[in-house]
Scaffold this active site. Structure first.
Site, PDB file in Angstrom:
ATOM      1  N   SER A 118      29.403  12.076  53.577  1.00 17.01           N
ATOM      2  CA  SER A 118      30.640  12.782  53.240  1.00 17.01           C
ATOM      3  C   SER A 118      31.858  12.117  53.839  1.00 17.01           C
ATOM      4  O   SER A 118      32.974  12.384  53.429  1.00 17.01           O
ATOM      5  CB  SER A 118      30.600  14.194  53.818  1.00 17.01           C
ATOM      6  N   HIS A 139      28.771   9.081  46.591  1.00 24.25           N
ATOM      7  CA  HIS A 139      28.983  10.420  47.149  1.00 24.25           C
ATOM      8  C   HIS A 139      28.966  11.462  46.039  1.00 24.25           C
ATOM      9  O   HIS A 139      29.945  11.619  45.299  1.00 24.25           O
ATOM     10  CB  HIS A 139      30.327  10.426  47.903  1.00 24.25           C
ATOM     11  N   GLU A 151      31.990  10.087  43.918  1.00 26.68           N
ATOM     12  CA  GLU A 151      32.995   9.275  44.603  1.00 26.68           C
ATOM     13  C   GLU A 151      32.294   7.977  45.034  1.00 26.68           C
ATOM     14  O   GLU A 151      31.324   8.026  45.807  1.00 26.68           O
ATOM     15  CB  GLU A 151      33.506  10.063  45.818  1.00 26.68           C
ATOM     16  N   ASN A 189      36.925  14.458  51.014  1.00 22.16           N
ATOM     17  CA  ASN A 189      36.940  15.274  52.227  1.00 22.16           C
ATOM     18  C   ASN A 189      38.186  15.088  53.085  1.00 22.16           C
ATOM     19  O   ASN A 189      38.459  15.893  53.966  1.00 22.16           O
ATOM     20  CB  ASN A 189      35.668  15.027  53.030  1.00 22.16           C
TER      21      ASN A 189
HETATM   22  C1  CAA Z   1      31.209  18.277  51.364  1.00 23.74           C
HETATM   23  C2  CAA Z   1      31.239  17.113  50.464  1.00 23.74           C
HETATM   24  O1  CAA Z   1      31.066  15.983  50.950  1.00 23.74           O
HETATM   25  C3  CAA Z   1      31.537  17.159  49.042  1.00 23.74           C
HETATM   26  C4  CAA Z   1      31.240  18.422  48.326  1.00 23.74           C
HETATM   27  O2  CAA Z   1      30.235  18.540  47.680  1.00 23.74           O
HETATM   28  S1  CAA Z   1      32.393  19.620  48.459  1.00 23.74           S
HETATM   29  C5  CAA Z   1      31.769  20.931  47.453  1.00 23.74           C
HETATM   30  C6  CAA Z   1      32.081  20.697  45.996  1.00 23.74           C
HETATM   31  N1  CAA Z   1      31.591  21.818  45.257  1.00 23.74           N
HETATM   32  C7  CAA Z   1      32.368  22.871  44.975  1.00 23.74           C
HETATM   33  O3  CAA Z   1      33.546  22.896  45.280  1.00 23.74           O
HETATM   34  C8  CAA Z   1      31.654  23.994  44.292  1.00 23.74           C
HETATM   35  C9  CAA Z   1      32.540  25.185  44.085  1.00 23.74           C
HETATM   36  N2  CAA Z   1      31.799  26.232  43.412  1.00 23.74           N
HETATM   37  C10 CAA Z   1      31.529  26.197  42.068  1.00 23.74           C
HETATM   38  O4  CAA Z   1      31.927  25.286  41.349  1.00 23.74           O
HETATM   39  C11 CAA Z   1      30.750  27.357  41.515  1.00 23.74           C
HETATM   40  O5  CAA Z   1      30.881  28.440  42.381  1.00 23.74           O
HETATM   41  C12 CAA Z   1      29.221  27.035  41.290  1.00 23.74           C
HETATM   42  C13 CAA Z   1      29.069  25.970  40.202  1.00 23.74           C
HETATM   43  C14 CAA Z   1      28.522  26.553  42.559  1.00 23.74           C
HETATM   44  C15 CAA Z   1      28.502  28.316  40.879  1.00 23.74           C
HETATM   45  O6  CAA Z   1      29.195  28.818  39.774  1.00 23.74           O
HETATM   46  P1  CAA Z   1      29.155  30.382  39.383  1.00 23.74           P
HETATM   47  O7  CAA Z   1      29.908  30.489  38.109  1.00 23.74           O
HETATM   48  O8  CAA Z   1      29.552  31.181  40.554  1.00 23.74           O
HETATM   49  O9  CAA Z   1      27.654  30.703  39.246  1.00 23.74           O
HETATM   50  P2  CAA Z   1      26.712  30.582  38.006  1.00 23.74           P
HETATM   51  O10 CAA Z   1      27.295  31.197  36.779  1.00 23.74           O
HETATM   52  O11 CAA Z   1      25.423  31.110  38.525  1.00 23.74           O
HETATM   53  O12 CAA Z   1      26.612  29.017  37.827  1.00 23.74           O
HETATM   54  C16 CAA Z   1      27.455  28.204  37.002  1.00 23.74           C
HETATM   55  C17 CAA Z   1      26.590  27.063  36.516  1.00 23.74           C
HETATM   56  O13 CAA Z   1      26.102  26.280  37.612  1.00 23.74           O
HETATM   57  C18 CAA Z   1      24.661  26.284  37.650  1.00 23.74           C
HETATM   58  N3  CAA Z   1      24.308  26.332  39.075  1.00 23.74           N
HETATM   59  C19 CAA Z   1      24.842  27.159  40.004  1.00 23.74           C
HETATM   60  N4  CAA Z   1      24.370  26.861  41.221  1.00 23.74           N
HETATM   61  C20 CAA Z   1      23.515  25.808  41.056  1.00 23.74           C
HETATM   62  C21 CAA Z   1      22.724  25.056  41.939  1.00 23.74           C
HETATM   63  N5  CAA Z   1      22.708  25.286  43.265  1.00 23.74           N
HETATM   64  N6  CAA Z   1      21.985  24.054  41.434  1.00 23.74           N
HETATM   65  C22 CAA Z   1      21.980  23.793  40.116  1.00 23.74           C
HETATM   66  N7  CAA Z   1      22.730  24.472  39.219  1.00 23.74           N
HETATM   67  C23 CAA Z   1      23.473  25.475  39.694  1.00 23.74           C
HETATM   68  C24 CAA Z   1      24.268  27.505  36.878  1.00 23.74           C
HETATM   69  O14 CAA Z   1      22.987  27.349  36.289  1.00 23.74           O
HETATM   70  C25 CAA Z   1      25.357  27.570  35.813  1.00 23.74           C
HETATM   71  O15 CAA Z   1      25.078  26.648  34.757  1.00 23.74           O
HETATM   72  P3  CAA Z   1      25.742  26.785  33.278  1.00 23.74           P
HETATM   73  O16 CAA Z   1      27.209  26.508  33.430  1.00 23.74           O
HETATM   74  O17 CAA Z   1      25.026  25.738  32.500  1.00 23.74           O
HETATM   75  O18 CAA Z   1      25.486  28.172  32.831  1.00 23.74           O
HETATM   76  N1  NDP Z   2      26.209  19.731  52.023  1.00 23.39           N
HETATM   77  C1  NDP Z   2      27.105  19.239  51.171  1.00 23.39           C
HETATM   78  O1  NDP Z   2      27.793  20.003  50.455  1.00 23.39           O
HETATM   79  C2  NDP Z   2      27.299  17.768  51.045  1.00 23.39           C
HETATM   80  C3  NDP Z   2      26.721  16.877  51.936  1.00 23.39           C
HETATM   81  N2  NDP Z   2      26.896  15.526  51.758  1.00 23.39           N
HETATM   82  C4  NDP Z   2      26.279  14.567  52.661  1.00 23.39           C
HETATM   83  O2  NDP Z   2      24.914  14.421  52.281  1.00 23.39           O
HETATM   84  C5  NDP Z   2      24.121  14.127  53.435  1.00 23.39           C
HETATM   85  C6  NDP Z   2      23.036  15.185  53.541  1.00 23.39           C
HETATM   86  O3  NDP Z   2      23.648  16.448  53.736  1.00 23.39           O
HETATM   87  P1  NDP Z   2      22.885  17.819  53.408  1.00 23.39           P
HETATM   88  O4  NDP Z   2      21.929  17.602  52.295  1.00 23.39           O
HETATM   89  O5  NDP Z   2      23.913  18.857  53.340  1.00 23.39           O
HETATM   90  O6  NDP Z   2      22.065  17.980  54.786  1.00 23.39           O
HETATM   91  P2  NDP Z   2      20.799  18.876  55.080  1.00 23.39           P
HETATM   92  O7  NDP Z   2      20.846  19.195  56.530  1.00 23.39           O
HETATM   93  O8  NDP Z   2      20.680  19.968  54.082  1.00 23.39           O
HETATM   94  O9  NDP Z   2      19.579  17.864  54.783  1.00 23.39           O
HETATM   95  C7  NDP Z   2      19.362  16.682  55.484  1.00 23.39           C
HETATM   96  C8  NDP Z   2      17.883  16.350  55.376  1.00 23.39           C
HETATM   97  O10 NDP Z   2      17.662  15.065  55.952  1.00 23.39           O
HETATM   98  C9  NDP Z   2      16.489  15.143  56.731  1.00 23.39           C
HETATM   99  N3  NDP Z   2      16.428  14.050  57.679  1.00 23.39           N
HETATM  100  C10 NDP Z   2      16.934  13.980  58.944  1.00 23.39           C
HETATM  101  N4  NDP Z   2      16.620  12.799  59.487  1.00 23.39           N
HETATM  102  C11 NDP Z   2      15.926  12.095  58.553  1.00 23.39           C
HETATM  103  C12 NDP Z   2      15.314  10.803  58.536  1.00 23.39           C
HETATM  104  N5  NDP Z   2      15.350   9.989  59.591  1.00 23.39           N
HETATM  105  N6  NDP Z   2      14.670  10.422  57.410  1.00 23.39           N
HETATM  106  C13 NDP Z   2      14.603  11.234  56.341  1.00 23.39           C
HETATM  107  N7  NDP Z   2      15.145  12.470  56.312  1.00 23.39           N
HETATM  108  C14 NDP Z   2      15.799  12.883  57.407  1.00 23.39           C
HETATM  109  C15 NDP Z   2      16.587  16.509  57.373  1.00 23.39           C
HETATM  110  O11 NDP Z   2      15.337  16.898  57.916  1.00 23.39           O
HETATM  111  P3  NDP Z   2      15.333  17.982  59.153  1.00 23.39           P
HETATM  112  O12 NDP Z   2      15.931  19.222  58.596  1.00 23.39           O
HETATM  113  O13 NDP Z   2      13.876  18.074  59.459  1.00 23.39           O
HETATM  114  O14 NDP Z   2      16.163  17.354  60.223  1.00 23.39           O
HETATM  115  C16 NDP Z   2      16.997  17.349  56.165  1.00 23.39           C
HETATM  116  O15 NDP Z   2      15.869  17.723  55.378  1.00 23.39           O
HETATM  117  C17 NDP Z   2      25.080  14.095  54.634  1.00 23.39           C
HETATM  118  O16 NDP Z   2      25.484  12.770  54.851  1.00 23.39           O
HETATM  119  C18 NDP Z   2      26.250  14.951  54.135  1.00 23.39           C
HETATM  120  O17 NDP Z   2      27.462  14.628  54.763  1.00 23.39           O
HETATM  121  C19 NDP Z   2      27.597  15.012  50.686  1.00 23.39           C
HETATM  122  C20 NDP Z   2      28.143  15.854  49.757  1.00 23.39           C
HETATM  123  C21 NDP Z   2      28.094  17.299  49.905  1.00 23.39           C
END
Ligand code: CAA
Ligand code: NDP
Length: 296
Positions: A118, A139, A151, A189
């Site tokens: 991330s 990403h 990304e 992010n």
């Molecule tokens: C941290 C990082 O590094 C980067 C990041 O990822 S930041 C996070 C980026 N993501 C976001 O911002 C997500 C924001 N949230 C959303 O877009 C929506 O709330 C959501 C898509 C998660 C759920 O949407 P919702 O309308 O509340 O729920 P719901 O109607 O059940 O789902 C919408 C669709 O997503 C699907 N879906 C929901 N959650 C899902 C999941 N966990 N896995 C797979 N599909 C999923 C549903 O099946 C549904 O599909 P259709 O459009 O084909 O019907």
């Molecule tokens: N959460 C999010 O929304 C997003 C996260 N990311 C990025 O994706 C990556 C994963 O995040 P996320 O999936 O949320 O994290 P989680 O904590 O859900 O999952 C990480 C997984 O990696 C496993 N793990 C730890 N060490 C090792 C290793 N040495 N070899 C193989 N597997 C290992 C962990 O096992 P255990 O639990 O046993 O330690 C766990 O199952 C991070 O870099 C995060 O920044 C990117 C986009 C969105």
């Protein structure tokens, strides 16, 4: 490109394995924990069932998608035939450096090594390998099967060839790739996480409650989830790691993580994946209840 390995089978790893397998790639999903791998396969099965229910795929598609995924607990076994490895393990610099070092040792010299990090520097991650030109950020966004963006982050030494391959591959997965340069938090992010951190400060300072803050952003700014619910969805540990990378990387106090976020992570309150964050999560329930801690 035929064989893809995904390292880490948590929130992101299972979604990444899902989209590659559904597109027809052969996927090796690797995690240190057998339980995490079993949970990931159950989650992928459930997400494929959603698609069957919506008549987007058939039972036969589900069977072939699941059949495209093999699970491994040993990295060396899972990556040896890979054309691309996507690392999606825990957001921790030293862990990623160690995994990339191992990937470099156990993959074919032609294999591209991507990280789903991330925020951590792709240039730094690349320095753990002898193929910096083939190390790149890929990403995905959460939930991976739904969100369109990938990304694509170019490290200092990432080649044009590697970048082009990953841009084209992202399109094959029906995603939209956006190329960015390697600075802390990249683009996604750098912008999203300070907003989430500010929402946590707003709660911490008593300006408003959890539901009020989320409602303002949902109804006022048309965000699908409020920032506190989104923090729970991403994982509070992931949010804290990203804020620390921004804070360390830019040395600017505006990125200081909110003490409430730090406290919650130290208490093991990590959001949806641990059952509690700003809200409470019960298996099988879609209701959102504010955590006891934040109820008025
Ligand atoms: C941290 C990082 O590094 C980067 C990041 O990822 S930041 C996070 C980026 N993501 C976001 O911002 C997500 C924001 N949230 C959303 O877009 C929506 O709330 C959501 C898509 C998660 C759920 O949407 P919702 O309308 O509340 O729920 P719901 O109607 O059940 O789902 C919408 C669709 O997503 C699907 N879906 C929901 N959650 C899902 C999941 N966990 N896995 C797979 N599909 C999923 C549903 O099946 C549904 O599909 P259709 O459009 O084909 O019907
Ligand atoms: N959460 C999010 O929304 C997003 C996260 N990311 C990025 O994706 C990556 C994963 O995040 P996320 O999936 O949320 O994290 P989680 O904590 O859900 O999952 C990480 C997984 O990696 C496993 N793990 C730890 N060490 C090792 C290793 N040495 N070899 C193989 N597997 C290992 C962990 O096992 P255990 O639990 O046993 O330690 C766990 O199952 C991070 O870099 C995060 O920044 C990117 C986009 C969105």
């Amino acid at each position: 490109m035929k064989n893809i390995s995904v390292i880490g089978s948590g929130t992101m790893g299972n979604g990444i394995a899902h989209v590659f397998a559904q597109t027809g790639y052969s996927v090796n999903l690797i995690d240190i924990s057998r339980e995490a791998l079993d949970r990931a396969m159950t989650t992928i099965g459930k997400n494929l069932d959603r698609l069957i229910k919506k008549e987007k795929i058939t039972e036969a598609d589900k069977t072939s998608t699941l059949g495209n995924i093999t699970t491994f607990t040993k990295l060396a076994d899972g990556v040896k035939d890979a054309d691309l490895v996507v690392e999606a393990a825990t957001e921790n610099m030293s862990l990623k450096l160690d995994i990339f070092k191992q990937m470099d040792e156990h993959t074919k010299p032609s294999c591209i090594l991507a990280s789903n990090t991330s925020s951590i520097s792709i240039t730094k991650i690349g320095s753990a390998t002898n193929r910096k030109d083939k190390v790149i950020g890929m990403h995905f966004m959460n939930p991976v099967p739904v969100m369109k963006l990938v990304e694509v982050i170019r490290g200092y030494s990432t080649s044009d060839e590697t970048t082009n391959i990953i841009m084209e591959l992202s399109k094959k997965l029906s995603k939209v790739p956006v190329e960015v340069n390697d600075y802390p938090g990249f683009v996604a992010n750098r912008i999203l996480m300070p907003m989430i951190n500010e929402a946590i400060y707003t709660l911490y300072e008593g300006v408003a409650g959890v539901e009020e803050i989320d409602t303002v952003m949902k109804l006022g700014m048309a965000h699908p989830m409020g920032p506190l619910q989104l923090a729970d969805f991403i994982g509070l540990d992931v949010c804290l790691s990203i804020m620390r990378v921004l804070h360390d990387g830019f040395g600017n106090p505006k990125y200081a993580p909110c003490p409430l976020l730090v406290n919650m992570v130290e208490a093991g309150v990590l959001g949806a994946k641990s059952g509690e964050g700003f809200y409470k999560y019960e298996a099988g329930s879609k209701d959102l209840t504010v955590s006891k801690q934040f109820q008025k």
